[in-house]
Design a protein around this motif. Structure first.
Motif, PDB file in Angstrom:
ATOM      1  N   GLU A  93      -4.964 -46.099 -21.743  1.00 42.58           N
ATOM      2  CA  GLU A  93      -3.501 -46.179 -21.791  1.00 42.58           C
ATOM      3  C   GLU A  93      -3.009 -47.510 -21.225  1.00 42.58           C
ATOM      4  O   GLU A  93      -2.143 -48.165 -21.800  1.00 42.58           O
ATOM      5  CB  GLU A  93      -2.916 -45.020 -20.993  1.00 42.58           C
ATOM      6  CG  GLU A  93      -1.410 -44.974 -20.952  1.00 42.58           C
ATOM      7  CD  GLU A  93      -0.913 -43.813 -20.107  1.00 42.58           C
ATOM      8  OE1 GLU A  93       0.016 -44.047 -19.309  1.00 42.58           O
ATOM      9  OE2 GLU A  93      -1.453 -42.700 -20.243  1.00 42.58           O
ATOM     10  N   ARG A  94      -3.563 -47.907 -20.099  1.00 45.31           N
ATOM     11  CA  ARG A  94      -3.157 -49.166 -19.459  1.00 45.31           C
ATOM     12  C   ARG A  94      -3.537 -50.364 -20.324  1.00 45.31           C
ATOM     13  O   ARG A  94      -2.776 -51.320 -20.446  1.00 45.31           O
ATOM     14  CB  ARG A  94      -3.819 -49.270 -18.089  1.00 45.31           C
ATOM     15  CG  ARG A  94      -3.416 -50.476 -17.309  1.00 45.31           C
ATOM     16  CD  ARG A  94      -1.997 -50.381 -16.823  1.00 45.31           C
ATOM     17  NE  ARG A  94      -1.725 -51.547 -16.012  1.00 45.31           N
ATOM     18  CZ  ARG A  94      -0.623 -52.263 -16.074  1.00 45.31           C
ATOM     19  NH1 ARG A  94       0.340 -51.902 -16.877  1.00 45.31           N
ATOM     20  NH2 ARG A  94      -0.465 -53.317 -15.333  1.00 45.31           N
ATOM     21  N   THR A  95      -4.720 -50.329 -20.924  1.00 41.26           N
ATOM     22  CA  THR A  95      -5.158 -51.410 -21.795  1.00 41.26           C
ATOM     23  C   THR A  95      -4.234 -51.541 -22.994  1.00 41.26           C
ATOM     24  O   THR A  95      -3.834 -52.653 -23.362  1.00 41.26           O
ATOM     25  CB  THR A  95      -6.609 -51.169 -22.268  1.00 41.26           C
ATOM     26  OG1 THR A  95      -7.437 -51.034 -21.114  1.00 41.26           O
ATOM     27  CG2 THR A  95      -7.112 -52.303 -23.114  1.00 41.26           C
ATOM     28  N   ALA A  96      -3.871 -50.411 -23.599  1.00 41.50           N
ATOM     29  CA  ALA A  96      -2.958 -50.438 -24.741  1.00 41.50           C
ATOM     30  C   ALA A  96      -1.595 -50.987 -24.327  1.00 41.50           C
ATOM     31  O   ALA A  96      -0.975 -51.763 -25.063  1.00 41.50           O
ATOM     32  CB  ALA A  96      -2.813 -49.045 -25.325  1.00 41.50           C
ATOM     33  N   GLU A  97      -1.143 -50.610 -23.138  1.00 36.50           N
ATOM     34  CA  GLU A  97       0.144 -51.107 -22.644  1.00 36.50           C
ATOM     35  C   GLU A  97       0.111 -52.626 -22.454  1.00 36.50           C
ATOM     36  O   GLU A  97       1.042 -53.341 -22.841  1.00 36.50           O
ATOM     37  CB  GLU A  97       0.484 -50.430 -21.322  1.00 36.50           C
ATOM     38  CG  GLU A  97       1.779 -50.879 -20.701  1.00 36.50           C
ATOM     39  CD  GLU A  97       2.013 -50.250 -19.336  1.00 36.50           C
ATOM     40  OE1 GLU A  97       2.822 -50.802 -18.583  1.00 36.50           O
ATOM     41  OE2 GLU A  97       1.384 -49.213 -19.024  1.00 36.50           O
ATOM     42  N   LEU A  98      -0.972 -53.135 -21.873  1.00 36.85           N
ATOM     43  CA  LEU A  98      -1.080 -54.576 -21.660  1.00 36.85           C
ATOM     44  C   LEU A  98      -1.210 -55.338 -22.973  1.00 36.85           C
ATOM     45  O   LEU A  98      -0.661 -56.432 -23.119  1.00 36.85           O
ATOM     46  CB  LEU A  98      -2.261 -54.889 -20.744  1.00 36.85           C
ATOM     47  CG  LEU A  98      -2.074 -54.466 -19.292  1.00 36.85           C
ATOM     48  CD1 LEU A  98      -3.351 -54.697 -18.502  1.00 36.85           C
ATOM     49  CD2 LEU A  98      -0.914 -55.198 -18.654  1.00 36.85           C
ATOM     50  N   HIS A  99      -1.927 -54.765 -23.933  1.00 39.19           N
ATOM     51  CA  HIS A  99      -2.024 -55.409 -25.246  1.00 39.19           C
ATOM     52  C   HIS A  99      -0.656 -55.459 -25.917  1.00 39.19           C
ATOM     53  O   HIS A  99      -0.320 -56.434 -26.593  1.00 39.19           O
ATOM     54  CB  HIS A  99      -3.025 -54.677 -26.145  1.00 39.19           C
ATOM     55  CG  HIS A  99      -4.442 -55.021 -25.852  1.00 39.19           C
ATOM     56  ND1 HIS A  99      -4.987 -56.254 -26.130  1.00 39.19           N
ATOM     57  CD2 HIS A  99      -5.430 -54.302 -25.279  1.00 39.19           C
ATOM     58  CE1 HIS A  99      -6.240 -56.271 -25.750  1.00 39.19           C
ATOM     59  NE2 HIS A  99      -6.540 -55.096 -25.218  1.00 39.19           N
ATOM     60  N   GLY A 100       0.141 -54.420 -25.728  1.00 38.11           N
ATOM     61  CA  GLY A 100       1.480 -54.397 -26.300  1.00 38.11           C
ATOM     62  C   GLY A 100       2.406 -55.428 -25.686  1.00 38.11           C
ATOM     63  O   GLY A 100       3.329 -55.914 -26.330  1.00 38.11           O
ATOM     64  N   LYS A 101       2.153 -55.760 -24.418  1.00 33.19           N
ATOM     65  CA  LYS A 101       3.003 -56.729 -23.724  1.00 33.19           C
ATOM     66  C   LYS A 101       2.484 -58.156 -23.842  1.00 33.19           C
ATOM     67  O   LYS A 101       3.093 -59.071 -23.319  1.00 33.19           O
ATOM     68  CB  LYS A 101       3.093 -56.366 -22.245  1.00 33.19           C
ATOM     69  CG  LYS A 101       3.874 -55.112 -21.979  1.00 33.19           C
ATOM     70  CD  LYS A 101       3.929 -54.844 -20.500  1.00 33.19           C
ATOM     71  CE  LYS A 101       4.761 -53.617 -20.202  1.00 33.19           C
ATOM     72  NZ  LYS A 101       4.807 -53.332 -18.767  1.00 33.19           N
ATOM     73  N   SER A 102       1.357 -58.336 -24.496  1.00 30.19           N
ATOM     74  CA  SER A 102       0.772 -59.678 -24.608  1.00 30.19           C
ATOM     75  C   SER A 102       1.712 -60.604 -25.373  1.00 30.19           C
ATOM     76  O   SER A 102       2.398 -60.191 -26.290  1.00 30.19           O
ATOM     77  CB  SER A 102      -0.566 -59.624 -25.337  1.00 30.19           C
ATOM     78  OG  SER A 102      -1.496 -58.923 -24.568  1.00 30.19           O
ATOM     79  N   TYR A 103       1.703 -61.834 -24.974  1.00 31.42           N
ATOM     80  CA  TYR A 103       2.538 -62.823 -25.629  1.00 31.42           C
ATOM     81  C   TYR A 103       1.753 -63.513 -26.732  1.00 31.42           C
ATOM     82  O   TYR A 103       0.538 -63.557 -26.712  1.00 31.42           O
ATOM     83  CB  TYR A 103       3.017 -63.872 -24.616  1.00 31.42           C
ATOM     84  CG  TYR A 103       3.940 -63.283 -23.589  1.00 31.42           C
ATOM     85  CD1 TYR A 103       5.265 -63.028 -23.882  1.00 31.42           C
ATOM     86  CD2 TYR A 103       3.474 -62.975 -22.321  1.00 31.42           C
ATOM     87  CE1 TYR A 103       6.113 -62.483 -22.934  1.00 31.42           C
ATOM     88  CE2 TYR A 103       4.315 -62.430 -21.357  1.00 31.42           C
ATOM     89  CZ  TYR A 103       5.630 -62.193 -21.675  1.00 31.42           C
ATOM     90  OH  TYR A 103       6.456 -61.658 -20.750  1.00 31.42           O
ATOM     91  N   ASP A 104       2.474 -64.091 -27.659  1.00 27.95           N
ATOM     92  CA  ASP A 104       1.855 -64.855 -28.737  1.00 27.95           C
ATOM     93  C   ASP A 104       1.693 -66.287 -28.242  1.00 27.95           C
ATOM     94  O   ASP A 104       2.675 -66.991 -28.018  1.00 27.95           O
ATOM     95  CB  ASP A 104       2.745 -64.809 -29.980  1.00 27.95           C
ATOM     96  CG  ASP A 104       2.213 -65.682 -31.092  1.00 27.95           C
ATOM     97  OD1 ASP A 104       0.999 -65.939 -31.107  1.00 27.95           O
ATOM     98  OD2 ASP A 104       3.013 -66.093 -31.938  1.00 27.95           O
TER      99      ASP A 104
END
Length: 111
Positions: A75-86
Motif C-alpha cells: 500500500e505504501r509503495t503504491a502511494e509513493l509511486h502515485g506521488k512520484s514526480y515526472d
C-alpha cells in the motif's frame, strides 16, 4: 505465507498493550503534575515524565515496527509511486542546455 498463531496474537495484542501503556503514562503524569501544581513546589513532575517517556517512545517504535506487514508495504509503495514526480524535464534540460552568452537562465521562458 501463512500466519502463525503466535504472530497473529502478537499483531492483535500490540495495539491494545501500547494503548494501555500510553493511558497509564497519561493518567499517572497528569496526577503527578496536578499534585505538583497543588503543592506549589518547583516542577519535580518533569523527572517521572521524562523517565517514563523514553521507554514509552521505545515501546511505540517497537509497536509500529511489529505491525508492518506485506500489505502495508504494498500500500505504501503504491502511494509513493502515485506521488512520484515526472522528472523527464531534467533530461530535456540536459539534452538542450541554455546557449552560452544569451544571459538567459534555465528557468527563464524562451524569448
Amino acid at each position: 505465507m501463512p500466519i502463525s498463531g503466535a504472530s497473529l496474537f502478537r499483531s492483535l495484542a500490540a495495539p491494545r498493550t501500547f494503548r494501555r501503556h500510553f493511558t497509564a503514562f497519561l493518567l499517572v503524569n497528569l496526577a503527578l503534575t496536578g499534585a505538583n501544581i497543588a503543592l506549589g513546589a518547583p516542577w519535580w513532575a518533569f523527572w517521572p515524565l521524562a523517565a517514563w517517556g523514553v521507554p514509552l517512545v521505545v515501546h511505540y517504535l517497537i509497536y509500529k515496527a511489529s505491525t508492518i506487514d506485506d500489505a502495508w508495504v504494498e500500500e505504501r509503495t503504491a502511494e509513493l509511486h502515485g506521488k512520484s514526480y515526472d522528472f523527464s524535464h531534467i533530461a530535456d534540460i540536459q539534452r538542450k542546455p541554455t546557449p552560452e552568452g544569451t544571459g538567459r537562465k534555465v528557468d527563464d521562458p524562451p524569448a
